[in-house]
Scaffold this motif. Structure first.
Motif, PDB file in Angstrom:
ATOM      1  N   LEU A  44       0.853  -1.183   0.000  1.00 33.13           N
ATOM      2  CA  LEU A  44       0.000   0.000   0.000  1.00 33.13           C
ATOM      3  C   LEU A  44       0.890   1.234   0.000  1.00 33.13           C
ATOM      4  CD1 LEU A  44      -2.801  -0.981   2.539  1.00 33.13           C
ATOM      5  CD2 LEU A  44      -2.812  -1.171   0.053  1.00 33.13           C
ATOM      6  N   THR A  45       0.721   2.091  -0.987  1.00 30.99           N
ATOM      7  CA  THR A  45       1.584   3.261  -1.108  1.00 30.99           C
ATOM      8  C   THR A  45       1.253   4.348  -0.089  1.00 30.99           C
ATOM      9  OG1 THR A  45       0.125   4.175  -2.817  1.00 30.99           O
ATOM     10  CG2 THR A  45       2.044   2.880  -3.550  1.00 30.99           C
ATOM     11  N   ASN A  46       0.057   4.296   0.492  1.00 34.28           N
ATOM     12  CA  ASN A  46      -0.324   5.313   1.481  1.00 34.28           C
ATOM     13  C   ASN A  46      -0.210   4.813   2.921  1.00 34.28           C
ATOM     14  OD1 ASN A  46      -2.434   3.519   1.377  1.00 34.28           O
ATOM     15  ND2 ASN A  46      -4.019   5.033   1.012  1.00 34.28           N
ATOM     16  N   ALA A  47       0.389   3.645   3.117  1.00 35.02           N
ATOM     17  CA  ALA A  47       0.549   3.094   4.467  1.00 35.02           C
ATOM     18  C   ALA A  47       1.593   3.903   5.240  1.00 35.02           C
ATOM     19  CB  ALA A  47       0.963   1.627   4.403  1.00 35.02           C
ATOM     20  N   PRO A  48       1.455   3.963   6.561  1.00 33.37           N
ATOM     21  CA  PRO A  48       2.440   4.700   7.370  1.00 33.37           C
ATOM     22  C   PRO A  48       3.849   4.160   7.163  1.00 33.37           C
ATOM     23  CG  PRO A  48       0.539   4.067   8.699  1.00 33.37           C
ATOM     24  CD  PRO A  48       0.387   3.381   7.373  1.00 33.37           C
ATOM     25  N   GLY A  49       4.800   5.069   6.953  1.00 34.84           N
ATOM     26  CA  GLY A  49       6.198   4.695   6.817  1.00 34.84           C
ATOM     27  C   GLY A  49       6.661   4.438   5.400  1.00 34.84           C
ATOM     28  N   VAL A  50       5.744   4.308   4.441  1.00 34.95           N
ATOM     29  CA  VAL A  50       6.133   4.097   3.045  1.00 34.95           C
ATOM     30  C   VAL A  50       6.714   5.400   2.515  1.00 34.95           C
ATOM     31  CG1 VAL A  50       5.277   3.678   0.704  1.00 34.95           C
ATOM     32  CG2 VAL A  50       4.451   2.280   2.588  1.00 34.95           C
ATOM     33  N   ARG A  51       7.889   5.285   1.883  1.00 30.81           N
ATOM     34  CA  ARG A  51       8.512   6.450   1.255  1.00 30.81           C
ATOM     35  C   ARG A  51       8.830   6.115  -0.193  1.00 30.81           C
ATOM     36  NH1 ARG A  51      12.149   7.142   6.168  1.00 30.81           N
ATOM     37  NH2 ARG A  51      13.776   6.448   4.755  1.00 30.81           N
ATOM     38  N   ILE A  52       8.117   6.786  -1.098  1.00 34.69           N
ATOM     39  CA  ILE A  52       8.357   6.673  -2.532  1.00 34.69           C
ATOM     40  C   ILE A  52       8.287   8.082  -3.112  1.00 34.69           C
ATOM     41  CG2 ILE A  52       7.492   4.308  -2.727  1.00 34.69           C
ATOM     42  CD1 ILE A  52       4.865   5.420  -3.822  1.00 34.69           C
ATOM     43  N   SER A  53       8.803   8.253  -4.327  1.00 35.31           N
ATOM     44  CA  SER A  53       8.811   9.578  -4.947  1.00 35.31           C
ATOM     45  C   SER A  53       7.383  10.058  -5.223  1.00 35.31           C
ATOM     46  CB  SER A  53       9.600   9.538  -6.258  1.00 35.31           C
ATOM     47  OG  SER A  53       8.888   8.793  -7.228  1.00 35.31           O
ATOM     48  N   GLN A  54       7.239  11.357  -5.360  1.00 32.23           N
ATOM     49  CA  GLN A  54       5.933  11.940  -5.672  1.00 32.23           C
ATOM     50  C   GLN A  54       5.422  11.420  -7.013  1.00 32.23           C
ATOM     51  OE1 GLN A  54       5.006  12.734  -2.631  1.00 32.23           O
ATOM     52  NE2 GLN A  54       3.865  14.414  -3.530  1.00 32.23           N
ATOM     53  N   HIS A  55       6.336  11.217  -7.962  1.00 33.41           N
ATOM     54  CA  HIS A  55       5.959  10.692  -9.274  1.00 33.41           C
ATOM     55  C   HIS A  55       5.304   9.311  -9.131  1.00 33.41           C
ATOM     56  CE1 HIS A  55       6.158   9.418 -13.439  1.00 33.41           C
ATOM     57  NE2 HIS A  55       6.851   8.361 -13.058  1.00 33.41           N
ATOM     58  N   LEU A  56       5.930   8.416  -8.372  1.00 31.57           N
ATOM     59  CA  LEU A  56       5.370   7.082  -8.174  1.00 31.57           C
ATOM     60  C   LEU A  56       4.082   7.147  -7.365  1.00 31.57           C
ATOM     61  CD1 LEU A  56       8.562   4.914  -7.519  1.00 31.57           C
ATOM     62  CD2 LEU A  56       7.175   5.045  -9.605  1.00 31.57           C
ATOM     63  N   LYS A  57       4.040   8.011  -6.369  1.00 37.20           N
ATOM     64  CA  LYS A  57       2.851   8.163  -5.534  1.00 37.20           C
ATOM     65  C   LYS A  57       1.661   8.620  -6.379  1.00 37.20           C
ATOM     66  CE  LYS A  57       0.798   8.694  -1.482  1.00 37.20           C
ATOM     67  NZ  LYS A  57       0.334   7.606  -0.690  1.00 37.20           N
ATOM     68  N   ALA A  58       1.909   9.536  -7.319  1.00 36.84           N
ATOM     69  CA  ALA A  58       0.834  10.009  -8.192  1.00 36.84           C
ATOM     70  C   ALA A  58       0.344   8.896  -9.116  1.00 36.84           C
ATOM     71  CB  ALA A  58       1.312  11.204  -9.005  1.00 36.84           C
ATOM     72  N   LYS A  59       1.274   8.088  -9.591  1.00 38.98           N
ATOM     73  CA  LYS A  59       0.928   7.007 -10.519  1.00 38.98           C
ATOM     74  C   LYS A  59       0.268   5.825  -9.806  1.00 38.98           C
ATOM     75  CE  LYS A  59       2.920   4.599 -14.440  1.00 38.98           C
ATOM     76  NZ  LYS A  59       4.087   4.416 -15.272  1.00 38.98           N
ATOM     77  N   PRO A  98       7.711  -0.480   4.738  1.00 43.04           N
ATOM     78  CA  PRO A  98       7.543  -1.229   5.987  1.00 43.04           C
ATOM     79  C   PRO A  98       6.894  -2.591   5.703  1.00 43.04           C
ATOM     80  CG  PRO A  98       6.661   0.999   6.184  1.00 43.04           C
ATOM     81  CD  PRO A  98       6.942   0.751   4.732  1.00 43.04           C
ATOM     82  N   PHE A  99       7.274  -3.605   6.433  1.00 42.14           N
ATOM     83  CA  PHE A  99       6.685  -4.927   6.226  1.00 42.14           C
ATOM     84  C   PHE A  99       5.183  -4.903   6.479  1.00 42.14           C
ATOM     85  CE2 PHE A  99      11.163  -6.065   6.940  1.00 42.14           C
ATOM     86  CZ  PHE A  99      11.386  -6.742   5.755  1.00 42.14           C
ATOM     87  N   ASN A 100       4.712  -4.030   7.383  1.00 42.79           N
ATOM     88  CA  ASN A 100       3.278  -3.932   7.661  1.00 42.79           C
ATOM     89  C   ASN A 100       2.486  -3.365   6.493  1.00 42.79           C
ATOM     90  OD1 ASN A 100       3.465  -5.047  10.181  1.00 42.79           O
ATOM     91  ND2 ASN A 100       3.633  -3.100  11.232  1.00 42.79           N
ATOM     92  N   ALA A 101       3.157  -2.758   5.509  1.00 49.32           N
ATOM     93  CA  ALA A 101       2.471  -2.198   4.336  1.00 49.32           C
ATOM     94  C   ALA A 101       2.333  -3.227   3.215  1.00 49.32           C
ATOM     95  CB  ALA A 101       3.229  -0.982   3.820  1.00 49.32           C
ATOM     96  N   ILE A 102       2.994  -4.379   3.353  1.00 47.94           N
ATOM     97  CA  ILE A 102       2.985  -5.384   2.288  1.00 47.94           C
ATOM     98  C   ILE A 102       1.630  -6.080   2.230  1.00 47.94           C
ATOM     99  CG2 ILE A 102       3.972  -7.565   1.481  1.00 47.94           C
ATOM    100  CD1 ILE A 102       6.664  -6.608   2.575  1.00 47.94           C
ATOM    101  N   ARG A 103       1.081  -6.107   1.042  1.00 46.54           N
ATOM    102  CA  ARG A 103      -0.207  -6.754   0.794  1.00 46.54           C
ATOM    103  C   ARG A 103      -0.016  -8.139   0.187  1.00 46.54           C
ATOM    104  NH1 ARG A 103      -5.540  -4.599  -1.277  1.00 46.54           N
ATOM    105  NH2 ARG A 103      -6.836  -6.195  -0.342  1.00 46.54           N
ATOM    106  N   GLY A 104       1.100  -8.320  -0.546  1.00 44.05           N
ATOM    107  CA  GLY A 104       1.341  -9.616  -1.170  1.00 44.05           C
ATOM    108  C   GLY A 104       2.801  -9.822  -1.497  1.00 44.05           C
ATOM    109  N   VAL A 118      -4.348  -5.944   4.357  1.00 44.10           N
ATOM    110  CA  VAL A 118      -3.812  -4.758   5.023  1.00 44.10           C
ATOM    111  C   VAL A 118      -4.851  -3.659   4.889  1.00 44.10           C
ATOM    112  CG1 VAL A 118      -1.926  -3.082   5.071  1.00 44.10           C
ATOM    113  CG2 VAL A 118      -1.477  -5.427   4.357  1.00 44.10           C
ATOM    114  N   PRO A 119      -5.452  -3.235   5.995  1.00 47.12           N
ATOM    115  CA  PRO A 119      -6.462  -2.171   5.897  1.00 47.12           C
ATOM    116  C   PRO A 119      -5.825  -0.850   5.501  1.00 47.12           C
ATOM    117  CG  PRO A 119      -6.011  -2.683   8.187  1.00 47.12           C
ATOM    118  CD  PRO A 119      -5.242  -3.671   7.355  1.00 47.12           C
ATOM    119  N   ALA A 120      -6.593  -0.017   4.821  1.00 44.38           N
ATOM    120  CA  ALA A 120      -6.123   1.324   4.488  1.00 44.38           C
ATOM    121  C   ALA A 120      -5.861   2.066   5.790  1.00 44.38           C
ATOM    122  CB  ALA A 120      -7.164   2.050   3.651  1.00 44.38           C
ATOM    123  N   ALA A 121      -5.022   3.071   5.753  1.00 43.48           N
ATOM    124  CA  ALA A 121      -4.595   3.781   6.961  1.00 43.48           C
ATOM    125  C   ALA A 121      -5.772   4.244   7.802  1.00 43.48           C
ATOM    126  CB  ALA A 121      -3.713   4.963   6.586  1.00 43.48           C
TER     127      ALA A 121
END
Length: 173
Positions: A44-59, A98-104, A118-121
């Protein structure tokens, strides 16, 4: 039904995530994947602790699947997360997951898959964890950095845990 005060669903989810942590730790030490192994990791890209670029987050506003195979670098694994360098359309990116953000987690070379509910935040406290472990197929898009896995069975309103069969991990002759 009696209330589960022990929270077996969370204990099982943590145990299965430790499999991912152990595998990635071994790859980080050696710097490569053994044999034909490679991994599809959906998170989940919006899970707490996930850090990705704004470009990837938008996509990938909700979830993203990465492929760890031939071209990756700076893989670092801690108790709670991993960092990895990957290239997306010839652009190098650093991801912190974070491992807690992994869905699969899926290794198609041996048809091994772990799926996590993994529930949404904003729903995190309302839903309990659900775990499924079984072989499945993944679909591949033209861009190898944008591979996707099949949709996860069940809907977001499904509560409770499911049984993990050890037979799915046994070698078949």
């Amino acid at each position: 039904m009696a209330q589960d005060h022990i929270r077996y669903d969370i204990l099982a989810q943590d145990a299965l995530r430790s499999v991912i942590r152990k595998v990635l730790s071994e790859v980080a030490v050696t710097g490569h994947l053994p044999g034909e192994h490679h991994f599809f990791i959906t998170f989940l890209t919006n899970a707490p602790g996930v850090r990705i670029s704004q470009h990837l987050k938008a996509k990938y506003a909700e979830q993203m699947t990465i492929v760890v195979q031939h071209q990756f670098w700076d893989l670092k694994v801690t108790e709670s997360l991993f960092e990895i360098g990957l290239s997306f359309s010839d652009t190098p990116e650093k991801l912190v997951i974070p491992f807690n953000a992994i869905r699969g987690f899926y290794d198609p070379s041996v048809s091994f898959e772990l799926e996590f509910d993994v529930p949404a935040a904003e729903e995190e406290e309302e839903h309990s964890a659900e775990i499924t472990a079984y072989p499945a197929a993944a679909e591949k898009t033209e861009d190898s950095s944008e591979e996707t896995t099949p949709p996860i069975d069940g809907d977001d309103n499904n509560k409770g845990g499911s049984v993990v069969s050890l037979d799915s991990f046994r070698k078949k002759n």
